[in-house]
Structures are given as structure tokens and as C-alpha cells.
Design an enzyme around this catalytic site. Structure first.
Site, PDB file in Angstrom:
ATOM      1  N   ASP A  51      38.917  36.956  48.196  1.00 54.10           N
ATOM      2  CA  ASP A  51      39.111  38.014  49.197  1.00 54.10           C
ATOM      3  C   ASP A  51      37.756  38.483  49.728  1.00 54.10           C
ATOM      4  OD1 ASP A  51      38.290  39.377  46.957  1.00 54.10           O
ATOM      5  OD2 ASP A  51      39.986  40.770  46.898  1.00 54.10           O
ATOM      6  N   SER A  52      36.672  37.863  49.229  1.00 54.06           N
ATOM      7  CA  SER A  52      35.351  38.038  49.852  1.00 54.06           C
ATOM      8  C   SER A  52      35.396  37.546  51.294  1.00 54.06           C
ATOM      9  CB  SER A  52      34.273  37.283  49.059  1.00 54.06           C
ATOM     10  OG  SER A  52      34.662  35.941  48.844  1.00 54.06           O
ATOM     11  N   ASP A  90      42.912  34.323  45.931  1.00 57.40           N
ATOM     12  CA  ASP A  90      42.970  35.731  45.537  1.00 57.40           C
ATOM     13  C   ASP A  90      44.197  36.404  46.116  1.00 57.40           C
ATOM     14  OD1 ASP A  90      40.854  36.453  43.883  1.00 57.40           O
ATOM     15  OD2 ASP A  90      39.470  36.802  45.544  1.00 57.40           O
ATOM     16  N   LYS A 120      44.558  34.329  41.777  1.00 57.85           N
ATOM     17  CA  LYS A 120      43.633  35.144  40.965  1.00 57.85           C
ATOM     18  C   LYS A 120      43.919  36.607  41.256  1.00 57.85           C
ATOM     19  CE  LYS A 120      38.954  35.484  41.839  1.00 57.85           C
ATOM     20  NZ  LYS A 120      38.800  36.915  42.157  1.00 57.85           N
ATOM     21  N   GLU A 122      42.768  40.799  39.988  1.00 56.37           N
ATOM     22  CA  GLU A 122      41.754  41.612  39.317  1.00 56.37           C
ATOM     23  C   GLU A 122      42.403  42.629  38.381  1.00 56.37           C
ATOM     24  OE1 GLU A 122      39.194  43.460  42.217  1.00 56.37           O
ATOM     25  OE2 GLU A 122      38.644  41.555  43.144  1.00 56.37           O
ATOM     26  N   GLU A 189      32.690  38.972  36.277  1.00 54.43           N
ATOM     27  CA  GLU A 189      31.734  39.264  37.354  1.00 54.43           C
ATOM     28  C   GLU A 189      30.786  40.374  36.944  1.00 54.43           C
ATOM     29  OE1 GLU A 189      33.383  39.622  41.281  1.00 54.43           O
ATOM     30  OE2 GLU A 189      31.499  40.355  42.118  1.00 54.43           O
TER      31      GLU A 189
HETATM   32  O1  KIV Z   1      36.361  37.083  46.288  1.00 53.29           O
HETATM   33  C1  KIV Z   1      35.556  36.330  45.715  1.00 53.29           C
HETATM   34  O2  KIV Z   1      34.812  35.556  46.346  1.00 53.29           O
HETATM   35  C2  KIV Z   1      35.500  36.382  44.258  1.00 53.29           C
HETATM   36  C3  KIV Z   1      34.360  35.679  43.587  1.00 53.29           C
HETATM   37  C4  KIV Z   1      33.110  36.426  43.780  1.00 53.29           C
HETATM   38  C5  KIV Z   1      34.638  35.413  42.165  1.00 53.29           C
HETATM   39  O3  KIV Z   1      36.318  36.984  43.653  1.00 53.29           O
END
Ligand code: KIV
Length: 271
Positions: A51-52, A90, A120, A122, A189
Site C-alpha cells: 500500500d506504499s 496488501d 498481507k 498489518e 519493519e
Molecule cells: O507497503 C509496503 O511497501 C510495505 C513494505 C514496506 C513492506 O508494506
């Protein structure tokens, strides 16, 4: 026989075996077809549609604004470019925190519409029931502990997490819980290297670190950071393998110059 069928695809089981064999795991982000193709060809075992994308693709300050529909779109683009790597997507902020039914619904959409191989999410004990429900539906889940950017307004800062004993103890207990629930791997992280080592030694599922030291079972970086597209982001943990920002702006200004001086296109570049 097609070319595709000759490629041995990476699965969650491959990653588990790599931890067992002490072979390091690599993961990079991708959000689009062309990047995913290059990252896959480069040989990483896993590609993360993080989600980056909210930061890197859309220019938001945090990861919070990106929607499930937008993450599904990025995932569809990536999946079309990947032949070998395990594709993990994510679940974005707001798509799983409210209740386990919603979490399952979001995970199902990500698998069915996005084509991801795993999701994924969190958090630890707070989202235990959601993780259980998603895994019970047959969807592989990667956990994410330590600095969890979706909680940035609770943390108030992107500094290293779990330096204090109480938070470190909770993180270790969350890691054990995620393993018990059946998560196939865990991102750690921005936590102290000695804590990441302890977690890695105390669970049987692979840990993938970002800013979590050398003892994790694998490492993940954001692609745009590691190829140097983003000069404004220089955390200590980041290793830049290229300086694409300079390369690309240089190429663009050369193009501008060539057009303005009528150097481009030349006769060979014309019909
Ligand atoms: O969103 C993302 O890119 C991440 C990584 C930094 C692990 O969660």
C-alpha cells in the site's frame, strides 16, 4: 510445452523451505505490469503490491488514502507481468480492521479480482479473528509487525518501533500468535536488529525484514527506493542500487534539448 509451464513457481511452501534451508528470501514491491516483469526477471522470490503505492504512485503522505479498488487494480497489473514470483498484495487501511467478515470479503476480492497469491495485513492480536477467518477460507496471509504505517497517526512518527521492553515483548508474542494462526510469513519493519533476530529464532515461519537487521530470513525494499527514483527518502536501512532519478531527469532534459535544437528526429528516425 509452453514456456510458462517450465518455470517453477514460488509458493508459500517454497518460502517455508527456504527458511528451513537457511536460504535468504528476497522481496521487492511493484505496482505495475512493466516493473513487475523486470522485478520477476531479476529473480526475487516474492513481489509485494504494497500500500506504499499510496506514497509512490499517488503522492500521498501516508498509506491511508489508497482504496481496496485501487489496490486491486495495481495487483491485476502486476499479476499480468509475473511468471515466477509469489505475488502478495496488501489489504489497505479500512478494508479489514472493522470486523472479520469485512476482512474476509476484502481478502476474497483481492484474490478473485486482483489475482493475488496471498494477502498481507498489518497488526497482531487486535486483528486475530480477521486473520483466522481469512486463513480458514484458504487464503494465505503474510503478517506485518513493528512499524505498521497504517497506524501512523497512532504512532505519531516513522521512528524505529519496539525499542522499549514492553513493546518488544508484545511484538514477540504477536509474532508467535501469527505463526499459531497459520500466517505463512511475517514482515518486520523498522525494529532493533536484536529483536528481529530473537523473533526469527523463535518462530518457524520466515521473517522478511525492512530496517530490521541482517538476521531476518529475508529482506524487502520498496522498488522505487532501491533504484533511486526517490531522492527525498533516505532512511538508514535503504541501500540504493541505482540513481534512476538522475538518469531519468538527465534523459528527459536531453530529449528537450534535442527537440528544441531540431536534432530529433533525424532522417533515420523519420518515414
Ligand atoms: O507497503 C509496503 O511497501 C510495505 C513494505 C514496506 C513492506 O508494506
Amino acid at each position: 510445452m509452453s514456456v510458462h509451464s517450465e518455470i517453477k513457481k514460488i509458493t508459500t511452501e517454497t518460502l517455508r523451505k527456504m527458511k528451513f534451508d537457511k536460504e535468504k528470501i528476497t522481496m521487492l514491491t511493484a505496482y505495475d505490469f512493466t516493473t513487475a516483469k523486470m522485478v520477476d526477471a531479476g529473480g526475487v522470490e516474492s513481489i509485494l503490491i504494497g500500500d506504499s503505492a499510496a506514497n509512490v504512485m499517488a503522492g500521498f503522505e501516508t498509506t491511508l488514502p489508497i482504496t481496496l479498488d485501487q489496490m486491486i487494480y495495481h495487483t491485476q497489473c502486476v499479476v499480468r507481468g509475473v511468471q515466477r514470483a509469489l505475488v502478495v498484495a496488501d489489504l489497505p487501511f479500512g478494508s479489514y480492521q472493522s470486523n472479520p467478515d469485512k476482512a474476509l470479503e476484502s481478502a476474497v476480492r483481492m484474490m478473485k479480482e486482483g489475482g493475488a497469491h496471498a494477502v498481507k495485513i498489518e497488526g497482531g492480536i487486535e486483528i486475530e479473528e480477521s486473520i483466522r477467518k481469512i486463513i480458514n477460507a484458504g487464503i494465505p496471509v503474510m503478517g506485518h509487525l513493528g512499524l505498521t504505517p497504517q497506524s501512523i497517526y497512532q504512532f505519531g512518527t516513522y521512528k524505529v518501533r519496539a525499542k522499549e521492553e514492553a513493546e518488544a515483548e508484545k511484538l514477540l508474542s504477536d509474532a508467535k500468535l501469527l505463526e499459531e494462526l497459520g500466517c505463512f510469513a511475517l514482515v518486520l519493519e523498522k525494529i532493533p536488529a536484536n529483536l528481529a533476530k530473537k523473533v526469527t529464532e523463535n518462530i518457524t515461519i520466515p521473517t522478511i525484514g525492512i530496517g530490521a537487521g541482517a538476521d531476518c530470513d529475508g529482506q524487502v525494499l520498496v522498488y522505487h527506493d532501491m533504484v533511486g527514483m526517490n531522492h527525498g527518502f533516505s532512511p538508514k536501512f535503504l541501500r540504493r542500487y541505482l540513481d534512476l532519478y538522475t538518469e531519468i531527469t538527465g534523459a528527459v532534459s536531453q530529449f528537450v534539448k534535442d527537440v528544441k535544437t531540431a536534432d530529433f528526429p533525424n532522417q533515420n528516425e523519420s518515414y
